[in-house]
Design an enzyme around this catalytic site. Structure first.
Site, PDB file in Angstrom:
ATOM      1  N   CYS A 135      -1.061  -4.159 -15.255  1.00 24.58           N
ATOM      2  CA  CYS A 135       0.213  -3.770 -14.627  1.00 24.58           C
ATOM      3  C   CYS A 135       1.344  -4.744 -14.899  1.00 24.58           C
ATOM      4  O   CYS A 135       2.512  -4.415 -14.668  1.00 24.58           O
ATOM      5  CB  CYS A 135       0.033  -3.601 -13.126  1.00 24.58           C
ATOM      6  SG  CYS A 135      -1.081  -2.262 -12.726  1.00 24.58           S
ATOM      7  N   HIS A 179       6.872  -4.020  -9.569  1.00 27.23           N
ATOM      8  CA  HIS A 179       5.799  -3.120  -9.980  1.00 27.23           C
ATOM      9  C   HIS A 179       5.428  -2.251  -8.787  1.00 27.23           C
ATOM     10  O   HIS A 179       5.352  -2.728  -7.651  1.00 27.23           O
ATOM     11  CB  HIS A 179       4.590  -3.948 -10.444  1.00 27.23           C
ATOM     12  CG  HIS A 179       3.362  -3.107 -10.652  1.00 27.23           C
ATOM     13  ND1 HIS A 179       3.359  -1.995 -11.457  1.00 27.23           N
ATOM     14  CD2 HIS A 179       2.102  -3.210 -10.139  1.00 27.23           C
ATOM     15  CE1 HIS A 179       2.151  -1.452 -11.447  1.00 27.23           C
ATOM     16  NE2 HIS A 179       1.384  -2.164 -10.650  1.00 27.23           N
ATOM     17  N   ASN A 186       1.223   4.628  -9.059  1.00 32.15           N
ATOM     18  CA  ASN A 186       1.142   3.453  -9.927  1.00 32.15           C
ATOM     19  C   ASN A 186       0.909   3.915 -11.368  1.00 32.15           C
ATOM     20  O   ASN A 186      -0.187   4.351 -11.719  1.00 32.15           O
ATOM     21  CB  ASN A 186      -0.005   2.555  -9.441  1.00 32.15           C
ATOM     22  CG  ASN A 186      -0.134   1.281 -10.253  1.00 32.15           C
ATOM     23  OD1 ASN A 186       0.514   1.122 -11.289  1.00 32.15           O
ATOM     24  ND2 ASN A 186      -0.974   0.368  -9.805  1.00 32.15           N
TER      25      ASN A 186
HETATM   26  N1  ACO Z   1      -8.133   8.257   2.140  1.00 35.65           N
HETATM   27  C1  ACO Z   1      -8.654   8.003   3.350  1.00 35.65           C
HETATM   28  N2  ACO Z   1      -9.334   6.881   3.622  1.00 35.65           N
HETATM   29  C2  ACO Z   1      -9.480   5.989   2.641  1.00 35.65           C
HETATM   30  C3  ACO Z   1      -8.951   6.179   1.355  1.00 35.65           C
HETATM   31  C4  ACO Z   1      -8.255   7.384   1.124  1.00 35.65           C
HETATM   32  N3  ACO Z   1      -7.713   7.680  -0.065  1.00 35.65           N
HETATM   33  N4  ACO Z   1      -9.242   5.116   0.574  1.00 35.65           N
HETATM   34  C5  ACO Z   1      -9.937   4.279   1.353  1.00 35.65           C
HETATM   35  N5  ACO Z   1     -10.085   4.795   2.584  1.00 35.65           N
HETATM   36  C6  ACO Z   1     -10.757   4.216   3.743  1.00 35.65           C
HETATM   37  C7  ACO Z   1     -11.831   3.217   3.311  1.00 35.65           C
HETATM   38  O1  ACO Z   1     -13.020   3.878   2.956  1.00 35.65           O
HETATM   39  C8  ACO Z   1     -11.953   2.393   4.542  1.00 35.65           C
HETATM   40  O2  ACO Z   1     -12.752   3.086   5.483  1.00 35.65           O
HETATM   41  P1  ACO Z   1     -13.852   2.298   6.352  1.00 35.65           P
HETATM   42  O3  ACO Z   1     -13.049   1.321   7.161  1.00 35.65           O
HETATM   43  O4  ACO Z   1     -14.489   3.394   7.133  1.00 35.65           O
HETATM   44  O5  ACO Z   1     -14.731   1.637   5.360  1.00 35.65           O
HETATM   45  C9  ACO Z   1     -10.521   2.335   5.099  1.00 35.65           C
HETATM   46  O6  ACO Z   1      -9.831   3.445   4.492  1.00 35.65           O
HETATM   47  C10 ACO Z   1      -9.782   1.068   4.733  1.00 35.65           C
HETATM   48  O7  ACO Z   1     -10.002   0.802   3.341  1.00 35.65           O
HETATM   49  P2  ACO Z   1      -9.363  -0.433   2.627  1.00 35.65           P
HETATM   50  O8  ACO Z   1      -9.825  -0.498   1.220  1.00 35.65           O
HETATM   51  O9  ACO Z   1      -9.582  -1.627   3.512  1.00 35.65           O
HETATM   52  O10 ACO Z   1      -7.838  -0.004   2.683  1.00 35.65           O
HETATM   53  P3  ACO Z   1      -6.587  -0.866   2.345  1.00 35.65           P
HETATM   54  O11 ACO Z   1      -5.717  -0.930   3.505  1.00 35.65           O
HETATM   55  O12 ACO Z   1      -6.962  -2.166   1.668  1.00 35.65           O
HETATM   56  O13 ACO Z   1      -5.863   0.027   1.248  1.00 35.65           O
HETATM   57  C11 ACO Z   1      -5.551   0.056  -1.138  1.00 35.65           C
HETATM   58  C12 ACO Z   1      -6.510   0.304   0.019  1.00 35.65           C
HETATM   59  C13 ACO Z   1      -4.386   0.992  -0.969  1.00 35.65           C
HETATM   60  C14 ACO Z   1      -6.273   0.354  -2.431  1.00 35.65           C
HETATM   61  C15 ACO Z   1      -5.068  -1.407  -1.104  1.00 35.65           C
HETATM   62  O14 ACO Z   1      -6.176  -2.259  -0.987  1.00 35.65           O
HETATM   63  C16 ACO Z   1      -4.268  -1.793  -2.317  1.00 35.65           C
HETATM   64  O15 ACO Z   1      -3.151  -1.367  -2.507  1.00 35.65           O
HETATM   65  N6  ACO Z   1      -4.805  -2.701  -3.148  1.00 35.65           N
HETATM   66  C17 ACO Z   1      -4.059  -3.281  -4.262  1.00 35.65           C
HETATM   67  C18 ACO Z   1      -3.821  -2.302  -5.374  1.00 35.65           C
HETATM   68  C19 ACO Z   1      -3.115  -3.026  -6.514  1.00 35.65           C
HETATM   69  O16 ACO Z   1      -2.092  -3.643  -6.312  1.00 35.65           O
HETATM   70  N7  ACO Z   1      -3.693  -3.010  -7.686  1.00 35.65           N
HETATM   71  C20 ACO Z   1      -3.143  -3.848  -8.752  1.00 35.65           C
HETATM   72  C21 ACO Z   1      -2.464  -3.101  -9.762  1.00 35.65           C
HETATM   73  S1  ACO Z   1      -3.505  -1.908 -10.530  1.00 35.65           S
HETATM   74  C22 ACO Z   1      -3.712  -2.405 -12.187  1.00 35.65           C
HETATM   75  O17 ACO Z   1      -3.468  -3.489 -12.570  1.00 35.65           O
HETATM   76  C23 ACO Z   1      -4.332  -1.360 -13.114  1.00 35.65           C
END
Ligand code: ACO
Length: 333
Positions: A116, A256, A286
């Protein structure tokens, strides 16, 4: 002798037509619009449906429109740098394929891979060729067909990504406009949290890797989120400090678009208000290397010559960085 800066002199985005909404994703995985919007800020994303097209087609479309718009001929281009995390194939490079598609077959062309952060790595690399007088017209394109590596059975990742491309033309500027400073970083220790496990030399494609769904994005969201919040904010603050910029001096933050919460944390640390933050994650998700040029493209008409822009990114690798540039032209049409 006056210092030559590398300036963006044209910008163009391209997104495929098909819109994948949160409602449609609700039919594929156990998710809902409320969760996706509140956790990420994303409402819909674009998907390249044509199975015979890859990232190079997205990139080539953006560049063809850019050449038309800037009245530049393909044969005038000296160099194409393509930033992508989803190359059409391991080799040849996507930049070579794009060069061929736009009819520029006798030029320097190569890919940069920084997930990214790729667009920032790309324009910083391009700036060195321009500042040294090596090349005069350089195109940097960020293009990603993320849908080719997204597992649409995994709710944790499939809601995040979309397809798209954005390209810039970069040229020398002797008036002090263009790229002023860049901070680019990496930490390979973060690789374990965000990767494509198979398909490279370490784990070539096999029946086992396909059965284990290892050709799709693997992401452990929480550690990536924490590192992204800290790193993007750190470098954005650092680049402001070392260039003596206050929040008033900054016209636009161009972040980003991975998660609205990461963007909010970065702008808060910089002291920059929401009205100065480019944000289109709700419509594209993204798009990896394309997020920053897609923002610049959509905001082009609001940009003025001399505006101070801070570009900031974080991605797989880990890689992250920040670039400070002075916008080089008045864009009001
Ligand atoms: N819908 C509903 N529930 C979901 C979903 C979804 N799509 N996805 C996850 N959940 C649930 C999980 O299973 C979890 O449930 P549990 O508590 O029963 O286990 C709960 O939601 C919380 O999950 P987390 O993973 O803790 O959620 P978080 O608040 O961290 O959000 C996210 C997840 C959006 C992916 C976040 O971690 C994020 O943005 N991470 C960084 C992404 C990023 O910046 N990537 C870098 C660039 S990508 C690249 O370089 C290619």
């Amino acid at each position: 002798m006056k210092k030559i800066h590398a300036a963006i002199t044209g910008i163009q985005g391209y997104v495929p037509e098909y819109i994948l909404s949160n409602k449609e994703l609700e039919k594929l995985v156990d998710t809902n619009d409320e969760w996706i919007v509140s956790r990420t800020g994303i409402k819909e994303r674009r998907i390249l449906k044509d199975k015979n097209k890859g990232s190079s087609d997205l990139g080539a479309e953006a560049i063809k429109l850019l050449l038309e718009k800037t009245k530049t001929l393909a044969e005038e281009i000296d160099l194409i740098i393509c930033a992508t995390a989803t190359p059409d194939m391991l080799f040849p490079s996507t930049a070579c394929l794009i060069a061929n598609k736009i009819g520029a077959n006798n030029i320097c062309a190569f890919d940069v891979m920084a997930a990214c952060s790729g667009f920032l790595y790309g324009i910083n690399t391009a700036s060195k060729f321009i500042e040294t007088g090596t090349y005069n017209k350089v195109i940097v394109v960020g293009c990603d067909k993320m849908s080719s590596i997204v597992d649409y059975t995994q709710r944790t990742t499939c809601v995040l990504f979309g397809d798209g491309a954005g390209a810039v033309l970069m040229e020398p500027n002797s008036k002090g406009l263009g790229i002023q400073d860049a901070i680019l970083r990496s930490d390979g220790g973060g690789g374990e949290f965000l990767k494509l496990k198979a398909g490279g030399s370490l784990s070539p494609a096999s029946h086992e890797t396909v059965d284990a769904r290892e050709h799709y994005i693997y992401q452990d969201g929480q550690p990536v989120f924490k590192a992204a919040v800290k790193s993007m904010a750190d470098v954005s603050e650092e680049i402001m400090k070392r260039n003596n910029l206050t929040s008033e001096d900054v016209a636009w933050l161009v972040p980003h678009q991975a998660n609205k919460r990461i963007i909010d944390a970065t702008s808060r640390r910089m002291g920059v208000g929401d009205e100065k933050v480019m944000l289109n994650i709700e419509r594209y998700g993204n798009t990896t290397t394309a997020t920053i040029p897609l923002c610049l493209w959509e905001w082009e008409e609001k940009l003025n010559k001399g505006d101070n822009l801070i570009l900031a990114a974080f991605g797989g690798g880990f890689t992250w960085g920040s670039i400070y540039l002075k916008w080089a032209y008045d864009s009001q049409k």
